[in-house]
Design an enzyme around this catalytic site. Sequence first.
Site, PDB file in Angstrom:
ATOM      1  NE  ARG A  72       7.430  -3.209   6.067  1.00  0.00           N
ATOM      2  CZ  ARG A  72       6.140  -2.892   5.931  1.00  0.00           C
ATOM      3  NH1 ARG A  72       5.674  -2.496   4.763  1.00  0.00           N
ATOM      4  NH2 ARG A  72       5.300  -2.984   6.944  1.00  0.00           N
ATOM      5  NE  ARG A  98       6.217  -0.934  10.639  1.00  0.00           N
ATOM      6  CZ  ARG A  98       5.115  -0.937   9.908  1.00  0.00           C
ATOM      7  NH1 ARG A  98       5.114  -0.394   8.709  1.00  0.00           N
ATOM      8  NH2 ARG A  98       4.010  -1.463  10.386  1.00  0.00           N
ATOM      9  NE  ARG A 128       1.727  -5.374  11.401  1.00  0.00           N
ATOM     10  CZ  ARG A 128       2.846  -5.171  10.692  1.00  0.00           C
ATOM     11  NH1 ARG A 128       3.946  -5.839  10.983  1.00  0.00           N
ATOM     12  NH2 ARG A 128       2.857  -4.304   9.707  1.00  0.00           N
ATOM     13  NE  ARG A 133      -4.697  -1.665  10.017  1.00  0.00           N
ATOM     14  CZ  ARG A 133      -3.565  -1.147   9.525  1.00  0.00           C
ATOM     15  NH1 ARG A 133      -3.502   0.118   9.164  1.00  0.00           N
ATOM     16  NH2 ARG A 133      -2.502  -1.886   9.390  1.00  0.00           N
ATOM     17  CE  LYS A 163      -2.286  -0.881   3.865  1.00  0.00           C
ATOM     18  NZ  LYS A 163      -1.638  -2.138   4.278  1.00  0.00           N
TER      19      LYS A 163
HETATM   20  P1  AMP Z   1       0.544  -0.023   9.136  1.00  0.00           P
HETATM   21  O1  AMP Z   1       1.747   0.841   8.953  1.00  0.00           O
HETATM   22  O2  AMP Z   1      -0.632   0.441   8.326  1.00  0.00           O
HETATM   23  O3  AMP Z   1       0.844  -1.490   8.937  1.00  0.00           O
HETATM   24  O4  AMP Z   1       0.093   0.133  10.659  1.00  0.00           O
HETATM   25  C1  AMP Z   1       0.960  -0.241  11.703  1.00  0.00           C
HETATM   26  C2  AMP Z   1       0.174  -0.333  12.990  1.00  0.00           C
HETATM   27  O5  AMP Z   1      -0.403   0.928  13.313  1.00  0.00           O
HETATM   28  C3  AMP Z   1      -0.991  -1.315  12.986  1.00  0.00           C
HETATM   29  O6  AMP Z   1      -0.584  -2.646  13.237  1.00  0.00           O
HETATM   30  C4  AMP Z   1      -1.853  -0.744  14.127  1.00  0.00           C
HETATM   31  O7  AMP Z   1      -1.295  -1.061  15.390  1.00  0.00           O
HETATM   32  C5  AMP Z   1      -1.680   0.769  13.919  1.00  0.00           C
HETATM   33  N1  AMP Z   1      -2.709   1.306  13.007  1.00  0.00           N
HETATM   34  C6  AMP Z   1      -2.522   1.870  11.787  1.00  0.00           C
HETATM   35  N2  AMP Z   1      -3.683   2.245  11.244  1.00  0.00           N
HETATM   36  C7  AMP Z   1      -4.654   1.900  12.125  1.00  0.00           C
HETATM   37  C8  AMP Z   1      -6.076   2.001  12.131  1.00  0.00           C
HETATM   38  N3  AMP Z   1      -6.747   2.525  11.101  1.00  0.00           N
HETATM   39  N4  AMP Z   1      -6.736   1.543  13.234  1.00  0.00           N
HETATM   40  C9  AMP Z   1      -6.081   1.032  14.275  1.00  0.00           C
HETATM   41  N5  AMP Z   1      -4.752   0.871  14.334  1.00  0.00           N
HETATM   42  C10 AMP Z   1      -4.025   1.310  13.262  1.00  0.00           C
END
Ligand code: AMP
Length: 191
Positions: A128, A134, A146, A89, A14
């Site tokens: 990654r 991370r 996740r 989400r 994404k």
């Molecule tokens: P991402 O970078 O999109 O993979 O997000 C990393 C982490 O951020 C996720 O595993 C969640 O802990 C948190 N996070 C990101 N976006 C959301 C969302 N829309 N709702 C809840 N937690 C989020």
Amino acid sequence: MINIVLFGKPGAGKGTQAEFLKEKYNLVHLSTGDIFRFNIKNDTELGKLAKTFMDKGDLVPDEVTINMLQSEVDKNPDAAGFLFDGFPRTIAQAEALDSFLENKGQNITATVALEADDNILVARLLERGKTSGRPDDQDEEKIRNRYEEYNQKTAPLMNYYKNQGKFFAVDGIGTIAEVNERLNMIFDKLV
Ligand code: AMP
């Protein structure tokens, strides 16, 4: 104004694709994951709170995430459109986004999912994690959690948008250029 949601499991590409799409279609790219990480880096109260969830691979609570997203949208009053990445989400987030946009006389134009097999994505994320720093990319158990969060809470959103005729999907496996081409074909019809 076009408002597009990019869906896809962690590692589906994404963020990579959003970088191209935001330039080509003149959209403001809002990644909730990136915004949380920015807050963690700057040691804000929001960052401290978010970190306790993110480090385990759990979703951050809806209320916190929704408020943050709304204030980011409000910071861009002149935007020609938004590309939402990693938000919504949950159904509660999708409903909040709909009513928030509706109050501004706008709506979600479409949602586009990048589809890929879990096992391929886990391997991608572990790779990654070697360079991203991370914590949530470095441990297979957290990564699987996740996906569990995604399957339980995010996957139902596809029907939410399908019922509104706003759901599209592309194959997320291929080179960056190939996937980009597939996305462009959909975006070209939306703008
Ligand atoms: P991402 O970078 O999109 O993979 O997000 C990393 C982490 O951020 C996720 O595993 C969640 O802990 C948190 N996070 C990101 N976006 C959301 C969302 N829309 N709702 C809840 N937690 C989020």
